[in-house]
Design an enzyme around this catalytic site. Structure first.
Site, PDB file in Angstrom:
ATOM      1  N   GLY A 133       2.862   2.421  10.672  1.00  0.00           N
ATOM      2  CA  GLY A 133       3.830   3.495  10.505  1.00  0.00           C
ATOM      3  C   GLY A 133       4.554   3.869  11.787  1.00  0.00           C
ATOM      4  O   GLY A 133       5.252   4.875  11.855  1.00  0.00           O
ATOM      5  N   ASN A 191       0.891  -1.163   0.000  1.00  0.00           N
ATOM      6  CA  ASN A 191       0.000   0.000   0.000  1.00  0.00           C
ATOM      7  C   ASN A 191       0.927   1.209   0.000  1.00  0.00           C
ATOM      8  O   ASN A 191       1.522   1.538   1.023  1.00  0.00           O
ATOM      9  CB  ASN A 191      -0.894  -0.018   1.250  1.00  0.00           C
ATOM     10  CG  ASN A 191      -1.696   1.270   1.377  1.00  0.00           C
ATOM     11  OD1 ASN A 191      -1.760   2.075   0.441  1.00  0.00           O
ATOM     12  ND2 ASN A 191      -2.295   1.480   2.537  1.00  0.00           N
ATOM     13  N   TRP A 192       1.035   1.816  -1.168  1.00  0.00           N
ATOM     14  CA  TRP A 192       2.028   2.900  -1.314  1.00  0.00           C
ATOM     15  C   TRP A 192       1.572   4.199  -0.643  1.00  0.00           C
ATOM     16  O   TRP A 192       2.356   5.120  -0.506  1.00  0.00           O
ATOM     17  CB  TRP A 192       2.301   3.151  -2.793  1.00  0.00           C
ATOM     18  CG  TRP A 192       3.071   2.067  -3.480  1.00  0.00           C
ATOM     19  CD1 TRP A 192       3.376   0.816  -3.003  1.00  0.00           C
ATOM     20  CD2 TRP A 192       3.666   2.139  -4.783  1.00  0.00           C
ATOM     21  NE1 TRP A 192       4.108   0.117  -3.937  1.00  0.00           N
ATOM     22  CE2 TRP A 192       4.301   0.904  -5.036  1.00  0.00           C
ATOM     23  CE3 TRP A 192       3.722   3.124  -5.775  1.00  0.00           C
ATOM     24  CZ2 TRP A 192       4.984   0.638  -6.233  1.00  0.00           C
ATOM     25  CZ3 TRP A 192       4.394   2.863  -6.971  1.00  0.00           C
ATOM     26  CH2 TRP A 192       5.025   1.632  -7.189  1.00  0.00           C
ATOM     27  N   LYS A 193       0.272   4.270  -0.299  1.00  0.00           N
ATOM     28  CA  LYS A 193      -0.277   5.494   0.319  1.00  0.00           C
ATOM     29  C   LYS A 193      -0.007   6.696  -0.602  1.00  0.00           C
ATOM     30  O   LYS A 193      -0.064   6.551  -1.816  1.00  0.00           O
ATOM     31  CB  LYS A 193       0.289   5.666   1.734  1.00  0.00           C
ATOM     32  CG  LYS A 193       0.132   4.386   2.565  1.00  0.00           C
ATOM     33  CD  LYS A 193       0.403   4.542   4.020  1.00  0.00           C
ATOM     34  CE  LYS A 193       0.159   3.209   4.729  1.00  0.00           C
ATOM     35  NZ  LYS A 193       0.291   3.277   6.173  1.00  0.00           N
ATOM     36  N   GLU A 242      -6.311   5.146   7.853  1.00  0.00           N
ATOM     37  CA  GLU A 242      -6.018   6.568   7.579  1.00  0.00           C
ATOM     38  C   GLU A 242      -7.234   7.259   6.980  1.00  0.00           C
ATOM     39  O   GLU A 242      -7.484   8.427   7.235  1.00  0.00           O
ATOM     40  CB  GLU A 242      -4.783   6.670   6.662  1.00  0.00           C
ATOM     41  CG  GLU A 242      -3.507   6.358   7.443  1.00  0.00           C
ATOM     42  CD  GLU A 242      -2.425   5.674   6.649  1.00  0.00           C
ATOM     43  OE1 GLU A 242      -2.451   5.721   5.401  1.00  0.00           O
ATOM     44  OE2 GLU A 242      -1.525   5.071   7.281  1.00  0.00           O
ATOM     45  N   GLU A 271      -5.325  -4.620  10.474  1.00  0.00           N
ATOM     46  CA  GLU A 271      -4.277  -3.624  10.685  1.00  0.00           C
ATOM     47  C   GLU A 271      -4.513  -2.902  12.016  1.00  0.00           C
ATOM     48  O   GLU A 271      -5.307  -1.955  12.075  1.00  0.00           O
ATOM     49  CB  GLU A 271      -4.288  -2.590   9.550  1.00  0.00           C
ATOM     50  CG  GLU A 271      -4.023  -3.179   8.189  1.00  0.00           C
ATOM     51  CD  GLU A 271      -3.361  -2.182   7.250  1.00  0.00           C
ATOM     52  OE1 GLU A 271      -2.407  -2.591   6.575  1.00  0.00           O
ATOM     53  OE2 GLU A 271      -3.776  -1.016   7.194  1.00  0.00           O
ATOM     54  N   GLY A 324       3.014  -1.075   4.138  1.00  0.00           N
ATOM     55  CA  GLY A 324       3.162   0.344   3.821  1.00  0.00           C
ATOM     56  C   GLY A 324       4.613   0.679   3.516  1.00  0.00           C
ATOM     57  O   GLY A 324       5.117   0.438   2.415  1.00  0.00           O
ATOM     58  N   GLY A 325       5.308   1.213   4.510  1.00  0.00           N
ATOM     59  CA  GLY A 325       6.671   1.714   4.321  1.00  0.00           C
ATOM     60  C   GLY A 325       7.606   0.765   3.576  1.00  0.00           C
ATOM     61  O   GLY A 325       8.300   1.177   2.627  1.00  0.00           O
ATOM     62  N   SER A 358       3.617  -2.149  10.128  1.00  0.00           N
ATOM     63  CA  SER A 358       5.074  -2.271  10.292  1.00  0.00           C
ATOM     64  C   SER A 358       5.599  -3.658   9.944  1.00  0.00           C
ATOM     65  O   SER A 358       6.575  -4.126  10.525  1.00  0.00           O
ATOM     66  CB  SER A 358       5.507  -1.860  11.706  1.00  0.00           C
ATOM     67  OG  SER A 358       5.129  -0.522  11.968  1.00  0.00           O
ATOM     68  N   HIS A 400      -9.205   1.857   4.851  1.00  0.00           N
ATOM     69  CA  HIS A 400      -7.925   1.938   5.555  1.00  0.00           C
ATOM     70  C   HIS A 400      -8.079   2.872   6.761  1.00  0.00           C
ATOM     71  O   HIS A 400      -8.823   3.844   6.712  1.00  0.00           O
ATOM     72  CB  HIS A 400      -6.838   2.467   4.611  1.00  0.00           C
ATOM     73  CG  HIS A 400      -5.477   2.316   5.202  1.00  0.00           C
ATOM     74  ND1 HIS A 400      -4.959   3.235   6.095  1.00  0.00           N
ATOM     75  CD2 HIS A 400      -4.550   1.340   5.077  1.00  0.00           C
ATOM     76  CE1 HIS A 400      -3.763   2.817   6.483  1.00  0.00           C
ATOM     77  NE2 HIS A 400      -3.496   1.678   5.880  1.00  0.00           N
TER      78      HIS A 400
HETATM   79  P1  13P Z   1       3.298   0.392   7.524  1.00  0.00           P
HETATM   80  O1  13P Z   1       3.763  -0.905   6.947  1.00  0.00           O
HETATM   81  O2  13P Z   1       4.061   1.584   7.021  1.00  0.00           O
HETATM   82  O3  13P Z   1       3.196   0.335   9.024  1.00  0.00           O
HETATM   83  O4  13P Z   1       1.795   0.601   6.992  1.00  0.00           O
HETATM   84  C1  13P Z   1       0.896  -0.426   7.110  1.00  0.00           C
HETATM   85  C2  13P Z   1      -0.322  -0.057   6.378  1.00  0.00           C
HETATM   86  O5  13P Z   1      -1.040   0.860   6.747  1.00  0.00           O
HETATM   87  C3  13P Z   1      -0.654  -0.815   5.163  1.00  0.00           C
HETATM   88  O6  13P Z   1      -1.917  -0.512   4.719  1.00  0.00           O
END
Ligand code: 13P
Length: 255
Positions: free
Chosen positions: A176, A13-15, A100, A170, A237-238, A216, A98
């Site tokens: 994050g 998930n590149w956000k 966020e 999640e 994510g990251g 994470s 998500h």
């Molecule tokens: P991180 O891997 O950066 O913690 O993000 C997880 C995430 O929100 C995937 O949707």
């Protein structure tokens, strides 16, 4: 994970990261690194990157996902994107709900439900995110919160359609933050999600739904998380923005 029963899916998930040219470069790096994957590999990218992403991964084993979709077919919804638009570009997956979006953009379980139904109707796979806040875990109400999300997010969705949904557990406190749920914590909630699906639908449906862990997940902790029976993949994510880390997670799922 239990590969005999369900599809293992590693999705990035590149956000809000990577311009179209950067997306092309990153995917071009990832393609050769994951070509022998024995799981589904997905990159969920910003809307403006979708067309170039689909073009770049042509002929490879990578599928492309979007990060949200509106429920209406078309209309006066400035700034929104319909499932028809995504489908026509060649998108296969759509992240829905998500944390966020729930935290910053007023997403509710009711809108998650509408979006999920629209994605299914368009023939794409929703990746529906659920998870508790830090205060909720501390108050020991994780199961109550996640159980309520599942009931509301999937209200009115048939058993056949449920089999086409991916769930991402999640925990919001792990996103994050560098704080990862322990493999035991991830397994506990993923198993609870599966039990809840068995009650809402049937054991057959529960056994067939892919449940990812997200929060994470990285190249060093993925193998242990993925070794758990009910953790069928990851939403990353990251670490999905670094080709070597993302491909290492895919390799961990191959084991
Ligand atoms: P991180 O891997 O950066 O913690 O993000 C997880 C995430 O929100 C995937 O949707």
């Amino acid at each position: 994970m239990n590969k005999a029963l369900r599809k293992v899916i590693i999705a990035g998930n590149w956000k809000m990261n990577k311009t179209p040219s950067e997306a092309k470069a990153l995917l071009s790096e990832i393609i050769p690194l994951v070509k022998d994957a024995d799981c589904e590999v997905v990159a969920c990218v910003p809307y403006v990157d979708l067309a170039v992403a689909v073009e770049t991964v042509k002929g490879s084993n990578i599928k492309i996902g979007a990060e949200n979709a509106h429920w209406a077919e078309s209309g006066a919804f400035t700034g929104e994107i319909s499932t028809g638009m995504l489908k026509e570009i060649g998108v296969d997956y759509v992240v829905i709900g998500h944390s966020e979006r729930r935290q910053y953009f007023g997403e509710t379980d009711a809108t998650v439900n509408l979006r999920t139904k629209a994605v299914l109707a368009a023939g794409m796979t929703p990746i529906v995110c659920v998870g508790e806040l830090k205060e909720e875990r501390e108050a020991k109400i994780t199961e109550e919160i996640v159980g309520k999300q599942l009931k509301l997010d999937f209200a009115g969705i048939s058993a056949d359609n449920m089999k086409n949904i991916v769930i991402a557990y999640e925990p919001v406190w792990a996103i994050g933050t560098g704080l990862t749920a322990t493999p035991a914590q991830a397994e506990e909630v993923c198993a609870f999600i599966r039990e809840t699906l068995a009650k809402m639908y049937s054991k057959d449906v529960a056994d067939s739904v892919t449940i990812q862990y997200g929060g994470s997940m990285n190249d060093t902790n993925a193998a242990e998380l993925l070794s758990k029976e009910d953790v069928d993949g990851g939403l990353i994510g990251g670490a999905s923005l670094v080709s070597s880390k993302f491909s290492a997670i895919v390799s961990a799922a191959n084991a």
